[in-house]
Structures are given as structure tokens and as C-alpha cells.
Design an enzyme around this catalytic site. Structure first.
Site, PDB file in Angstrom:
ATOM      1  N   LYS A 159       9.328  -4.933  -1.386  1.00 17.32           N
ATOM      2  CA  LYS A 159       8.064  -5.401  -0.812  1.00 17.32           C
ATOM      3  C   LYS A 159       7.499  -6.560  -1.642  1.00 17.32           C
ATOM      4  O   LYS A 159       7.012  -7.550  -1.103  1.00 17.32           O
ATOM      5  CB  LYS A 159       7.053  -4.244  -0.737  1.00 17.32           C
ATOM      6  CG  LYS A 159       7.394  -3.242   0.360  1.00 17.32           C
ATOM      7  CD  LYS A 159       6.631  -1.936   0.239  1.00 17.32           C
ATOM      8  CE  LYS A 159       7.185  -0.934   1.256  1.00 17.32           C
ATOM      9  NZ  LYS A 159       6.635   0.419   1.121  1.00 17.32           N
ATOM     10  N   GLN A 171       2.391   3.890  -2.026  1.00 16.63           N
ATOM     11  CA  GLN A 171       3.759   4.315  -1.697  1.00 16.63           C
ATOM     12  C   GLN A 171       3.844   5.839  -1.688  1.00 16.63           C
ATOM     13  O   GLN A 171       3.393   6.508  -2.619  1.00 16.63           O
ATOM     14  CB  GLN A 171       4.742   3.721  -2.719  1.00 16.63           C
ATOM     15  CG  GLN A 171       6.205   3.963  -2.413  1.00 16.63           C
ATOM     16  CD  GLN A 171       6.700   3.259  -1.160  1.00 16.63           C
ATOM     17  OE1 GLN A 171       6.227   2.177  -0.797  1.00 16.63           O
ATOM     18  NE2 GLN A 171       7.650   3.866  -0.472  1.00 16.63           N
ATOM     19  N   ASP A 220      -0.628  -0.034   6.224  1.00 15.71           N
ATOM     20  CA  ASP A 220       0.396   0.964   6.563  1.00 15.71           C
ATOM     21  C   ASP A 220       0.085   1.633   7.911  1.00 15.71           C
ATOM     22  O   ASP A 220       0.960   2.260   8.510  1.00 15.71           O
ATOM     23  CB  ASP A 220       0.412   2.064   5.491  1.00 15.71           C
ATOM     24  CG  ASP A 220       1.679   2.047   4.660  1.00 15.71           C
ATOM     25  OD1 ASP A 220       2.706   1.547   5.156  1.00 15.71           O
ATOM     26  OD2 ASP A 220       1.634   2.536   3.514  1.00 15.71           O
TER      27      ASP A 220
END
Ligand code: GUN
Length: 301
Positions: A57, A101, A124
Site C-alpha cells: 500500500k 490493517q 476501507d
């Protein structure tokens, strides 16, 4: 004898590269307004797969000119410390997107953390506000992997409208949201969706009805050729490490689909790696740029 079919490969890497090129234009427009999209990535602990994802990322952000703010915390981080960091990032004007995460260490309540992220920075798409907006078809942030799946279908010329989509897997990250997105009364959706899971009886009888089959249950090579209709479109969301002594790493990556066998029957199939994976990261970048654009639009700078 009819000629044996070999499926067209749905090349996620190529589609992702095309989309990233489009994003570069948006980023250049933002730069003229003195705005650099910023993504904060929070990683807690030492899960090896998570470290790989976070590195990917970061690299993807750098390649595009998105500022990437990395926060790596030890495995014994308290919930309070993580919540405080998220609150700080919510207030940080340079941060347009926040990604924590997953999975998180046991001592931390994942739901509490996700619910603390400002929905306007939830790139997200995991916050209940964004999940609700997705379900009722209001603009918010769509979760990256399911949105990536939809883009892969559309950009490969497979509009799901009127098709029977069978999703295998009911996770909050992929199965449930991809079903919600593809069943919407909206362009690029309008599918008839069936969701199968671990308690589904005679799963093969259902997967064989799929015009579009989306495998997202996290079981290596679960979808066999006999479970797929001739000419189906197959998206493989699985990323599984299986032991392989011939590899330097000691493992190789396989999806949830028996690729070799199924590609002789399907019309098109996405590979692992190089399929859905690159799309997930691209949609994250897209959401981050979108979030930055919204701040310019509303002068919330
Ligand atoms: N862990 C596995 N997939 C994801 C994802 O899409 N987002 C986050 N935050 N964590 C993950």
C-alpha cells in the site's frame, strides 16, 4: 470433437494499472489546488501477511504521489492507545483516509476501533455508517475488494445486470458487501445474487447455476471444475499460502479456485496472484483521492 475452451484471463494487474493512470490525472488537478491526498496506515503487531500488504500500500501511494503516513505499533499496544491514535488522525487535516490493517491483536476490540474512524475518512468502507450507505445505495465509501470485483467485471465487458451472481463466502470484508453492491438497482449492478457459505447444503448445485461466480471463502482451491457452469465468469478473491518446498520462501500463493481445471471450463477467470489483489489496493487509492476531492469541494480543509 469440440475444441477445449481456455478461459480468457481477467488481468487485474492491467485493469489496476489503467485505473491508477486515471487517478494520476485527478491527483494533478488536486495539486493545482495545493492538496496532496494523504493516507494514514496503522499496523499493529507482526502478522507477516499484514506487513506485506502494508508495504504494498505504501509503495502504491508513493508511485502515485499520495502521501502515506505509516504508524507501526507493537503487538502489545493497548486498545486505548490505538483509539487515541485514530482520534488524532481523524483531526489531522493532511490525512484524507485512515486504514487500520486487520486483523488486530486479541486485546483490541476491532469493532470499537473501526467505529472510531471518522466515516468521512473511512477509505476501507468498514464503518457501519458506510456499510449502511452501501446497503441503501447512498454515496459513501465502498469497501475496496468488493468494489474492485465490480470494476473488474465492468472493465472486462461483463455487466452483471440480469445475471445470476453466486458468491461463496459471507465475510464482512468481501462476501456480504459484494452481494450488496451487485444487487443494487444501479448501473453496473442489477444482478440476481445468491450467497453460499459453510452451512449451505449441496453447494455445487448452486455454484453450477452461476453466470458469475465469486469465490471468497478462504479455502485453498475449494472451487473445482465440476462446481462451475460451462462458460461462467469466475472471480477468485482467495489468497492462501500453501507449503511448497520448491519455492525459496517455502510457500506459494493459491486462490479459492482450482485455477488449472476451472480455466478449461470458464469463459473468463481471474488468476491469483495478479487478479483481485491489485484491484483492492487501487480502490483504496481511489477512495483516498475521492476523500481529498470531497474536502476541496466542501472547503473542509
Ligand atoms: N486485512 C485484510 N484485508 C484487509 C482490508 O481490505 N483492509 C484492512 N484494513 N485490513 C485488511
Amino acid at each position: 470433437m469440440p475444441k477445449r475452451r481456455t478461459a480468457k484471463i481477467i488481468d487485474g494487474k492491467k485493469i489496476a494499472a489503467d485505473m491508477r493512470a486515471e487517478l494520476k490525472d485527478d491527483i494533478a488537478v488536486l495539486a493545482k489546488r495545493k492538496v496532496t491526498p494523504g493516507l494514514a496506515v496503522v499496523l499493529v503487531g507482526d502478522d507477516p501477511a499484514s506487513h506485506v500488504y502494508v508495504r504494498m500500500k505504501d509503495k502504491a501511494c508513493q508511485a502515485l504521489g499520495i502521501a502515506s503516513f505509516q504508524h507501526r505499533l507493537p503487538a502489545n499496544t493497548t486498545e486505548r492507545r490505538l483509539l487515541n491514535l485514530v482520534k488524532k488522525l481523524n483531526e489531522d487535516k493532511k490525512v484524507h483516509g485512515i486504514l487500520v490493517q486487520l486483523p488486530l491483536p486479541k486485546q483490541i476490540d476491532e469493532k470499537k476501533v473501526l467505529n472510531t474512524i471518522d466515516p468521512a475518512k473511512d477509505v476501507d468502507g468498514f464503518h457501519p455508517v458506510n456499510v449502511g450507505k452501501m446497503l441503501v445505495g447512498e454515496p459513501g465509501f465502498l469497501p475496496c475488494t468488493p468494489h474492485g470485483c465490480q470494476q473488474m467485471l465492468l472493465r472486462s465487458g461483463y455487466d452483471p445486470s440480469g445475471k445470476h451472481v453466486v458468491v461463496v463466502g459471507r465475510s464482512n470484508i468481501v462476501g456480504k458487501p459484494v452481494a450488496a453492491i451487485l444487487m443494487q438497482k444501479a448501473p453496473g449492478a442489477n444482478a440476481t445474487v445468491t450467497v453460499c457459505h459453510s452451512r449451505t447444503k449441496n453447494i455445487a448445485s448452486i455454484t453450477r447455476q452461476a453466470d458469475i461466480l465469486i469465490a471468497a471463502m478462504g479455502v485453498p482451491e475449494f472451487i473445482k471444475s465440476r462446481m462451475v457452469k460451462e462458460g461462467a465468469i469466475v472471480l477468485d478473491v482467495g489468497v492462501n499460502r500453501v507449503d511448497d518446498k520448491t519455492k525459496k520462501s517455502g510457500y506459494r500463493l493459491v486462490g479459492d479456485v482450482d485455477f488449472k481445471a476451472v480455466s478449461k471450463k470458464a469463459k473468463a477467470i481471474s488468476p491469483v496472484p495478479g487478479g483481485v489483489g491489485p484491484m483492492t489496493i487501487t480502490m483504496l487509492l481511489k477512495n483516498t483521492v475521492e476523500s481529498a476531492k470531497r474536502t476541496v469541494g466542501s472547503k473542509r480543509k
